[in-house]
Design an enzyme around this catalytic site. Sequence first.
Site, mmCIF file in Angstrom:
data_model
loop_
_atom_site.group_PDB
_atom_site.id
_atom_site.type_symbol
_atom_site.label_atom_id
_atom_site.label_comp_id
_atom_site.label_asym_id
_atom_site.label_seq_id
_atom_site.Cartn_x
_atom_site.Cartn_y
_atom_site.Cartn_z
ATOM 1 C CE LYS A 192 163.548 154.388 121.789
ATOM 2 N NZ LYS A 192 164.887 154.704 122.253
ATOM 3 C CB THR A 193 163.895 160.276 121.767
ATOM 4 O OG1 THR A 193 164.436 159.087 121.242
ATOM 5 C CG2 THR A 193 164.987 161.119 122.367
ATOM 6 C CG ASP A 225 166.419 155.755 125.614
ATOM 7 O OD1 ASP A 225 165.408 155.118 125.298
ATOM 8 O OD2 ASP A 225 167.037 156.503 124.825
ATOM 9 C CD GLU A 226 167.519 152.276 122.784
ATOM 10 O OE1 GLU A 226 166.854 151.226 122.643
ATOM 11 O OE2 GLU A 226 167.710 153.087 121.871
ATOM 12 C CD GLN A 241 163.798 149.500 118.197
ATOM 13 O OE1 GLN A 241 164.760 150.166 117.873
ATOM 14 N NE2 GLN A 241 162.650 150.043 118.531
ATOM 15 N NE ARG A 274 166.328 152.097 113.565
ATOM 16 C CZ ARG A 274 165.610 152.443 114.613
ATOM 17 N NH1 ARG A 274 165.817 153.593 115.205
ATOM 18 N NH2 ARG A 274 164.656 151.654 115.091
#
Length: 759
Positions: free
Chosen positions: A52-53, A239-240, A270, A620
């Site tokens: 994603k990043t 983002d998010e 998430q 994670r």
Amino acid sequence: MAQAGLVGGALTVNWCLEVLTDFLKDLNEVQRNAVIATKGPVMVLAGAGSGKTRVITYRIAYLINNEGIAPGNILALTFTNKAAGEMRHRVDTLLHKGSSSGLWIGTFHSVFARLLRNYIDLIGYDSNFSIFDSDDSKSLIRQSMGELNISVDAVPVNTVQGIISRAKNSFILPAEFHSNASDYNQQKASQIYELYTRKLKENNALDFDDLLIKPIELFNARPEILAELQDSFRYIMIDEYQDTNKAQYLVAKMLGAKHRNVFVVGDDAQSIYSWRGADISNILNFQDDYHDALTFKLVENYRSTGTILKAANSVISRNQRQIKKELISHRNEGEPLTLIEAYNERNEAEKVGEHIRTMRLKQDYEYRSFAIFYRTNAQSRVLEDIMRQHKIPYKIFGSVSFYKRKEIKDAVAYLRFILNERDGESLLRIINFPPRKIGDVSIGKLKEFAEENGISFYDAIRRAEEGGFQARLVTALGSFSTVIEALKDLAESGTVYDVLSELFNLTSIPLLLQAENTPESLARNENLQELLSMARDFSDHNPDNGSLGDFLENISLASDYEETQDSDNYVSLMTVHAAKGLEFPVVFVTGLEERLFPLHCYEPDELEEERRLFYVAVTRAQEKIFLSWAQSRYQYGQQHYCLKSMFIGEIDASIIQTESGVLLSDRPEKEKPVGSGLSSSKGYQPKMATPSSPFAAADKSNLSKSGLRAGTMVHHALFGPGTVLDVQGTGAKQKVRITFRNTGEKTLMVQYANLKIQS
DNA sequence: TAACTGCTCTTTTTT
DNA sequence: AGAGCAGTTA
């Protein structure tokens, strides 16, 4: 590009192609398509670890490098400073150094704080407004309640603060709140909300939520400013997105309305901030707002082993409300997860420490490979103790913040007040610190004097000699205002560092702390020195030495303070919330107990959010996960007996092993969970396993004639099936706390409850 | 005015 | 267990 264009067409094309391929070769097809879809609205549903990043940063780089967009026309919004910093850094690495300057990358809060500095005078605030943290705002709410004669005992301040914050996050202003207030409590809340809002303005202060809603008010009041900003921010990336609330959603929609180049990335699985007003429907309904939106789904996971993904998929699949997607692994199967079963939180921490030590020695991991997660900040303490004892270097992220310490808040209050003399909260903090013999009584008199003469509180201090106060008080006030005025002058010409060190000089705060000469006071002094060196750093690293306002803004909006470490090789300790967006080779998820993780499950929705949180924790990890729980744990200074978290059972028993390496699926049913953990633990000899230990005592006190003890499955005629959490007292007065599968938690008198024990 | 004492409440999670 | 607070005392 422009330079290449001067040389000739053919070259331009070649050069561009080369850069293009260069750029995009690191991406898979879906990622690449998302990166180059630069026009119009785009939504990317990005599973954990799916890059994603990477997509956002490549897109920024692509816009700048391949489409010639000026960095200043790109706005990228994140949720944490850490994420913003990371993103900026990655763009810089991708392009040449310095390319990211001019880019607008930051958290919603910091970006809009910056914008408001320029425009807020248009809606009746001064540009040197203070940013109130939640303590400041709590105190202002308490004041408001006092003035409205609403007892703090009847309604806790925290509750009121929550109500107001939720309203603000949903962009419900006091007027609307008032007209919707149906019952008595809501009307009271509405009054407090209204007064609190007025008080903030009197203080020339914004709370955190204001940083999101004042821009909307500004845009509504001054459309020409909105138009101006719409043209600056031609490309918006968020983002998010699953964690945006209504206010954030609105402000982004307004800014993007003209060019419509709105690019959002998120993962509904998430979403873990609904308690803060985050609205998952923002992401679920993106296409209602933008009918022509392109959607991309990233499900290829490059982070974790197959086993870890299998665990994660199996956990999240139990949630009802979700967009179905299974992460696809690109790595080998890897090792099973390991379940750590401990007596108590100390034993749990010991075992975690032990695993870190052996893995580091035998498997070549470094300290930085490990992360320890927990559900609540309070759990960090024992872990920290044990790490220190075992000489394992560690760093706690976002615990009791550096900036929340009293001495730091005091020093910062001086700085805030120097800049914004309407900031009453800060004034109250510092007027008698260090002690100047100005107590509540004197403050009351001053307030009266100010009101009678229609002057501000600080003006009342400056004109104290007209007030007819005791000479002693006038002198004290005089010396206080002298300090403030001197610092104000210095703030005009000097750096932040100059102001702060002069503050320490004039008030002698560090000297007083040294004189006190207790471990606490010396630690406080050290913190102040740390603040001073941060001020020096800030002056050194900012153009024109940076303004005091910017320094304060950084402090107010910083969540975690980067403590200077001797090295960067340490074990990371943090809450699961803080872990979002990060990855580690080895992850410990601790405190996996009912009522801790999941924390509370009054509503099915809340349980689903806890489960998403657990999903975040699991995803994670790159290579290895340890899940741990303790049979007993101190909470609120009392020992509680715990049940294993249901989340552990939601992972296939064939991919979890005990510490001795036996798969749970192969473990004999009868074997007691804790028993097996104990007999196999070699390193740690529990001090608790003596007859006098709380553990042993528990067995005695929890076993009763009724045969009930923590963990007993029971059946109640009315409430149905449930599990005993703990047993209090004995005999006729014996009470038992039970969590019922359908109706939640109840405390019942054993003699009346008529419980049937299920075998 | 400040120090002391005993009481209550806390703990989700973050900007 | 620990912090913060109200009420009391020096």
